[in-house]
Enzyme design. Structure first.
Site, PDB file in Angstrom:
ATOM      1  N   LYS A  16       0.857  -1.173   0.000  1.00 38.70           N
ATOM      2  CA  LYS A  16       0.000   0.000   0.000  1.00 38.70           C
ATOM      3  C   LYS A  16       0.898   1.228   0.000  1.00 38.70           C
ATOM      4  CE  LYS A  16      -3.768   2.079   2.726  1.00 38.70           C
ATOM      5  NZ  LYS A  16      -4.537   1.977   3.994  1.00 38.70           N
ATOM      6  N   ARG A  90       5.838   2.239   7.242  1.00 42.13           N
ATOM      7  CA  ARG A  90       5.127   1.778   8.426  1.00 42.13           C
ATOM      8  C   ARG A  90       5.727   0.447   8.856  1.00 42.13           C
ATOM      9  NH1 ARG A  90      -1.154  -0.311   9.194  1.00 42.13           N
ATOM     10  NH2 ARG A  90      -1.030  -0.497  11.465  1.00 42.13           N
ATOM     11  N   ASN A 212     -11.217  -3.457  11.350  1.00 41.01           N
ATOM     12  CA  ASN A 212     -11.159  -4.912  11.430  1.00 41.01           C
ATOM     13  C   ASN A 212     -10.258  -5.323  12.593  1.00 41.01           C
ATOM     14  OD1 ASN A 212     -11.950  -7.507  10.333  1.00 41.01           O
ATOM     15  ND2 ASN A 212      -9.829  -7.725   9.698  1.00 41.01           N
ATOM     16  N   ARG A 242      -9.948 -11.540  15.291  1.00 46.73           N
ATOM     17  CA  ARG A 242      -9.158 -11.842  16.481  1.00 46.73           C
ATOM     18  C   ARG A 242     -10.054 -11.892  17.713  1.00 46.73           C
ATOM     19  NH1 ARG A 242      -5.305  -7.175  14.889  1.00 46.73           N
ATOM     20  NH2 ARG A 242      -3.934  -8.122  13.324  1.00 46.73           N
ATOM     21  N   GLY A 331     -12.288   2.793  10.534  1.00 53.39           N
ATOM     22  CA  GLY A 331     -13.419   2.497   9.662  1.00 53.39           C
ATOM     23  C   GLY A 331     -14.753   2.346  10.351  1.00 53.39           C
ATOM     24  N   GLU A 385      -3.258   7.726   9.149  1.00 50.38           N
ATOM     25  CA  GLU A 385      -1.956   7.191   9.517  1.00 50.38           C
ATOM     26  C   GLU A 385      -0.885   7.536   8.499  1.00 50.38           C
ATOM     27  OE1 GLU A 385      -2.395   3.127  11.707  1.00 50.38           O
ATOM     28  OE2 GLU A 385      -4.124   3.313  10.369  1.00 50.38           O
TER      29      GLU A 385
END
Length: 399
Positions: A16, A90, A212, A242, A331, A385
């Site tokens: 990304k 990142r 997520n 998770r 999100g 971010e």
């Protein structure tokens, strides 16, 4: 000339990227290359209102970055004319080695590689992306760590009650993640006019990063003092796939009685639990549709999700000695009014309420969604971010 930063986020099978002007906060271009190493990769590049999408083989991360660089030449803007001053990477885990952004040289890369045992799913891809980018882009490279903001956790919050020698030898402590987002959002909250008007000092914030992956933080006058994720991103809130918090003896139980291997349990708790494990879906929009249809498993999943969130807000208010601002981001946090209302329900004793009209009004701006005159503010603040990484990278290379 405008100075820009190319922000890279290298995943195990994806790359990304975003070209950012740190001064204006504008994203000049962005893209995502997925399915690296598979038979056919998926490429998407957006710039100036236009989008290039196609499928093509992308055998490796080196090929992915070459494809990305080619897309800047093909669809713009040209990197040669964009004044790229740095590449910001990142990196998920900085361990105890990195508590701030770092200029990347061979020693720093070796340090990140040494932390792979703490983040075996993330740091290997981060290292690969860094190595490839350093070969192809002759500008300063900066690593920004998800864990860095939480290096300030007090020992009482960072320490697990396990044998001290074992913990020291193997780096077992609470590190926290999503730190770049929590730092960006908590700073934006502190600078907001409505928060400034509160005149609270020290300012006591709880930030909920809900996507997520999901995490909570307690921030006292800009300094992180608690967070929900721990040694890994598995601890804490219920997430898309998770489990979040659980009795560690569940692992022993499954190994001894269900015939599962350690890797089986790892996969179960990280990829097949959370909302997906409870309701079969990990997308909050789909979960909400199932709840509305009367699906009982989905209703229970939502109840568990919200219960865990409320519990953390209450715990962090206790850790802070009160709460001045509760903020939703990422999100789900930015886009789901029902989740926000569900979290705050029953927290009036902390001065937390939402105004239904404010909560449900669509907006991409940082805003207050609590009624006027409440004891504490409830806010929605979009996270960014990539912008945070770009600004930290630019600050470091400009010194």
């Amino acid at each position: 000339m405008t100075s820009t930063v190319l922000v890279l986020n290298s995943g195990s099978s994806s790359l990304k990227y975003q070209l950012v002007d740190p001064s204006s906060g504008e994203a000049l271009a962005s893209g995502l290359i997925e399915r690296i190493g598979e038979e056919s990769g998926r490429v998407k590049h957006q710039s100036g209102g236009s989008t290039v999408e196609r499928e093509q083989p992308v055998p490796s991360h080196a090929d992915a970055l070459k494809v990305a660089l080619g897309l800047f030449d093909e669809a713009g803007p040209s990197l040669a004319g964009a004044g790229v001053a740095a590449v910001g990477h990142r990196v998920v885990h900085g361990g105890a080695l990195f508590s701030a952004p770092v200029l990347l040289d061979d020693d720093a890369v070796a340090g990140i590689r040494s932390l792979i045992p703490l983040a075996p799913l993330h740091n290997p891809a981060n290292v690969t992306g860094i190595e490839v980018a350093r070969e192809l882009l002759d500008v300063p490279h900066v690593a920004v760590f998800d864990t860095a903001f939480f290096a300030t956790l007090p020992p009482a919050a960072a320490t697990y009650a396990v044998d001290r020698k074992v913990a020291e030898e193997h780096g077992v402590r609470r590190y926290g993640f999503h730190g770049t987002s929590h730092q960006f959002v908590s700073a934006a909250v502190a600078a907001h006019p409505d928060v400034q008007a509160l005149g609270r000092s020290p300012l006591r914030q709880v930030v909920l990063h809900l996507g997520n992956g999901a995490s909570a933080s307690a921030v006292l006058d800009g300094v992180a003092v608690e967070t929900s994720m721990g040694l890994t991103p598995l601890e804490g809130l219920v997430m898309g796939t998770r489990s979040g918090d659980l009795d560690p003896a569940i692992v022993f139980h499954l190994v001894r009685n269900a015939g599962m291997s350690v890797d089986d349990v790892d996969t179960l708790l990280n990829k097949s639990s959370g909302l997906k494990g409870l309701a079969g879906v990990n997308d909050m929009r789909e979960l909400q549709r199932l709840v509305a249809s009367g699906d009982e498993a989905a209703r229970l999943a939502m109840d568990v999700y919200l219960h865990r969130l409320r519990k953390y807000v209450g715990a962090y208010a206790a850790a802070l000695g009160g709460i001045d601002v509760l903020t939703f981001t990422a999100g789900v946090g930015e886009n789901d009014a029902r989740v926000r209302a569900g979290v705050v329900q029953g927290l009036g004793f902390l001065g937390l309420e939402v105004d239904p009209a404010r909560n449900e009004a669509p907006s991409r701006e940082a805003r207050v969604i609590s009624p006027t005159g409440t004891g504490a503010l409830v806010m929605v603040v979009p996270t960014d971010e990539e912008l945070a990484i770009a600004r930290q990278a630019m600050e470091l290379v400009s010194r």
